[in-house]
Design a protein around this motif. Sequence first.
Motif, PDB file in Angstrom:
ATOM      1  N   LEU A  21       6.768   0.951  -1.783  1.00  0.00           N
ATOM      2  CA  LEU A  21       7.525   1.112  -0.919  1.00  0.00           C
ATOM      3  C   LEU A  21       8.566  -0.237  -0.809  1.00  0.00           C
ATOM      4  O   LEU A  21       9.828  -0.200  -0.735  1.00  0.00           O
ATOM      5  CB  LEU A  21       6.883   1.027   0.649  1.00  0.00           C
ATOM      6  CG  LEU A  21       7.608   1.048   1.947  1.00  0.00           C
ATOM      7  CD1 LEU A  21       8.557   2.457   1.916  1.00  0.00           C
ATOM      8  CD2 LEU A  21       6.682   1.173   2.951  1.00  0.00           C
ATOM      9  N   GLU A  22       7.943  -1.601  -1.183  1.00  0.00           N
ATOM     10  CA  GLU A  22       8.670  -2.602  -1.535  1.00  0.00           C
ATOM     11  C   GLU A  22       9.748  -2.550  -2.620  1.00  0.00           C
ATOM     12  O   GLU A  22      10.892  -2.829  -2.345  1.00  0.00           O
ATOM     13  CB  GLU A  22       7.777  -3.719  -1.478  1.00  0.00           C
ATOM     14  CG  GLU A  22       7.068  -4.340  -0.206  1.00  0.00           C
ATOM     15  CD  GLU A  22       6.460  -5.708  -0.633  1.00  0.00           C
ATOM     16  OE1 GLU A  22       6.023  -5.977  -1.391  1.00  0.00           O
ATOM     17  OE2 GLU A  22       6.775  -6.505   0.409  1.00  0.00           O
ATOM     18  N   HIS A  23       9.154  -1.902  -3.592  1.00  0.00           N
ATOM     19  CA  HIS A  23       9.928  -1.920  -4.904  1.00  0.00           C
ATOM     20  C   HIS A  23      11.334  -0.915  -4.414  1.00  0.00           C
ATOM     21  O   HIS A  23      12.348  -1.159  -4.810  1.00  0.00           O
ATOM     22  CB  HIS A  23       9.202  -1.316  -5.957  1.00  0.00           C
ATOM     23  CG  HIS A  23      10.062  -0.957  -7.207  1.00  0.00           C
ATOM     24  ND1 HIS A  23      10.775  -1.898  -8.060  1.00  0.00           N
ATOM     25  CD2 HIS A  23      10.441   0.186  -7.721  1.00  0.00           C
ATOM     26  CE1 HIS A  23      11.485  -1.268  -8.970  1.00  0.00           C
ATOM     27  NE2 HIS A  23      11.315  -0.106  -8.827  1.00  0.00           N
ATOM     28  N   LEU A  24      10.994   0.371  -3.999  1.00  0.00           N
ATOM     29  CA  LEU A  24      12.051   1.243  -3.378  1.00  0.00           C
ATOM     30  C   LEU A  24      13.088   0.583  -2.490  1.00  0.00           C
ATOM     31  O   LEU A  24      14.160   0.980  -2.611  1.00  0.00           O
ATOM     32  CB  LEU A  24      11.417   2.492  -2.917  1.00  0.00           C
ATOM     33  CG  LEU A  24      10.579   3.265  -4.021  1.00  0.00           C
ATOM     34  CD1 LEU A  24       9.970   4.387  -3.346  1.00  0.00           C
ATOM     35  CD2 LEU A  24      11.674   3.934  -5.129  1.00  0.00           C
ATOM     36  N   ALA A  25      12.519  -0.162  -1.708  1.00  0.00           N
ATOM     37  CA  ALA A  25      13.462  -0.834  -0.554  1.00  0.00           C
ATOM     38  C   ALA A  25      14.554  -1.861  -1.533  1.00  0.00           C
ATOM     39  O   ALA A  25      15.637  -1.880  -1.107  1.00  0.00           O
ATOM     40  CB  ALA A  25      12.674  -1.676   0.406  1.00  0.00           C
ATOM     41  N   LYS A  26      14.027  -2.478  -2.369  1.00  0.00           N
ATOM     42  CA  LYS A  26      14.645  -3.391  -3.159  1.00  0.00           C
ATOM     43  C   LYS A  26      15.646  -2.620  -3.938  1.00  0.00           C
ATOM     44  O   LYS A  26      16.939  -3.052  -4.156  1.00  0.00           O
ATOM     45  CB  LYS A  26      13.810  -4.588  -4.050  1.00  0.00           C
ATOM     46  CG  LYS A  26      12.999  -5.416  -3.232  1.00  0.00           C
ATOM     47  CD  LYS A  26      12.358  -6.554  -4.305  1.00  0.00           C
ATOM     48  CE  LYS A  26      11.498  -7.205  -3.503  1.00  0.00           C
ATOM     49  NZ  LYS A  26      10.575  -7.929  -4.352  1.00  0.00           N
ATOM     50  N   VAL A  27      15.219  -1.829  -4.735  1.00  0.00           N
ATOM     51  CA  VAL A  27      16.354  -0.909  -5.621  1.00  0.00           C
ATOM     52  C   VAL A  27      17.147  -0.188  -4.703  1.00  0.00           C
ATOM     53  O   VAL A  27      18.459  -0.085  -5.284  1.00  0.00           O
ATOM     54  CB  VAL A  27      15.288   0.017  -6.431  1.00  0.00           C
ATOM     55  CG1 VAL A  27      16.200   1.218  -7.178  1.00  0.00           C
ATOM     56  CG2 VAL A  27      14.327  -0.775  -7.352  1.00  0.00           C
TER      57      VAL A  27
END
Length: 83
Positions: A21-27
């Motif tokens: 979720l954090e990775h997708l938010a950043k991307v």
Amino acid sequence: MAVEKEKSPSVRISQAAFAALEHLAKVTGKSKVALLDEALAAYEERLFWAGMDAGYERHGDAIRADMTDADGSLADGLAGIPV
């Protein structure tokens, strides 16, 4: 008069899910809440269509028969009459 603050529901998720979720938010630049909303909506839609497919598998022959019966129902005899 005091205004009540809306409570935010909290749900436990795995560390792996939180990291994704954090990775997708950043991307994507989207908030975690927006990503979860989108993911749940997509999952709900996928379940809906899976149910539709399963129903069609169960009742496909009857549906095809109904469609065949209805094929001639639009023949109103007006073909060739200028509009």
